[in-house]
Every structure is written in C-alpha cells, then in structure tokens.
Design a protein around this motif. Structure first.
Motif, PDB file in Angstrom:
ATOM      1  N   MET A   1     -26.240 -28.219  -7.396  1.00 49.76           N
ATOM      2  CA  MET A   1     -25.804 -28.844  -8.626  1.00 49.76           C
ATOM      3  C   MET A   1     -24.774 -29.936  -8.346  1.00 49.76           C
ATOM      4  N   SER A   2     -23.971 -29.745  -7.311  1.00 45.62           N
ATOM      5  CA  SER A   2     -22.949 -30.748  -7.002  1.00 45.62           C
ATOM      6  C   SER A   2     -23.589 -32.053  -6.545  1.00 45.62           C
ATOM      7  N   PHE A   3     -24.783 -31.953  -5.918  1.00 41.97           N
ATOM      8  CA  PHE A   3     -25.483 -33.164  -5.507  1.00 41.97           C
ATOM      9  C   PHE A   3     -25.839 -34.009  -6.724  1.00 41.97           C
ATOM     10  N   LEU A   4     -26.321 -33.374  -7.771  1.00 45.10           N
ATOM     11  CA  LEU A   4     -26.675 -34.115  -8.982  1.00 45.10           C
ATOM     12  C   LEU A   4     -25.453 -34.731  -9.645  1.00 45.10           C
ATOM     13  N   LEU A   5     -24.351 -34.001  -9.635  1.00 42.28           N
ATOM     14  CA  LEU A   5     -23.126 -34.551 -10.211  1.00 42.28           C
ATOM     15  C   LEU A   5     -22.616 -35.740  -9.404  1.00 42.28           C
ATOM     16  N   GLU A   6     -22.700 -35.645  -8.087  1.00 41.98           N
ATOM     17  CA  GLU A   6     -22.275 -36.766  -7.244  1.00 41.98           C
ATOM     18  C   GLU A   6     -23.193 -37.973  -7.434  1.00 41.98           C
TER      19      GLU A   6
ATOM     20  N   MET B   1     -24.085 -43.408  -9.678  1.00 33.44           N
ATOM     21  CA  MET B   1     -24.805 -44.355 -10.538  1.00 33.44           C
ATOM     22  C   MET B   1     -23.917 -44.885 -11.643  1.00 33.44           C
ATOM     23  N   ARG B   2     -23.038 -44.057 -12.174  1.00 30.88           N
ATOM     24  CA  ARG B   2     -22.146 -44.497 -13.244  1.00 30.88           C
ATOM     25  C   ARG B   2     -21.100 -45.471 -12.726  1.00 30.88           C
ATOM     26  N   ASN B   3     -20.533 -45.203 -11.551  1.00 30.61           N
ATOM     27  CA  ASN B   3     -19.486 -46.074 -11.012  1.00 30.61           C
ATOM     28  C   ASN B   3     -20.040 -47.406 -10.531  1.00 30.61           C
ATOM     29  N   ARG B   4     -21.211 -47.381  -9.923  1.00 28.68           N
ATOM     30  CA  ARG B   4     -21.786 -48.597  -9.348  1.00 28.68           C
ATOM     31  C   ARG B   4     -22.707 -49.332 -10.311  1.00 28.68           C
ATOM     32  N   LYS B   5     -22.887 -48.800 -11.511  1.00 31.93           N
ATOM     33  CA  LYS B   5     -23.766 -49.396 -12.532  1.00 31.93           C
ATOM     34  C   LYS B   5     -25.202 -49.521 -12.018  1.00 31.93           C
TER      35      LYS B   5
END
Length: 49
Positions: A1-6, A11-15
């Motif tokens: 699950m941590s892989f999906l969160l990372e 994706m959110r930080n790098r747009k």
C-alpha cells in the motif's frame, strides 16, 4: 500500500497526472490476462488482440 501512496505523491508533486490512465490500462490488461489464462474464455480474448 505504501508503494501506491508514494506513487500518488510523486504524480501529485511532479504534475504527472497523465501517467494515471496508462497505469490503469496496464493493470486492467494484466488482470485480464491473469484471469483468463486458465479459463475457457481465453481463446476468445486472444482473438481480440
């Protein structure tokens, strides 16, 4: 699950939201291949591709 969160944080930080549809399609096709590998539906699935 941590892989999906990372991955989501990356994706959110790098747009890089354009990666999301590609990853979803890869997961769907991978699941389709795994689920139909030993079934009677497999010959019909392979004719689509």
């Amino acid at each position: 699950m941590s892989f999906l969160l990372e991955l989501w944080a990356f994706m959110r930080n790098r747009k890089k939201f354009w990666l999301l549809p590609i990853m979803i399609m890869m997961l769907l096709f991978g699941g389709l291949i795994v689920l139909t590998q030993g079934s009677a539906v497999a010959p019909f699935i392979y004719t689509i591709f």
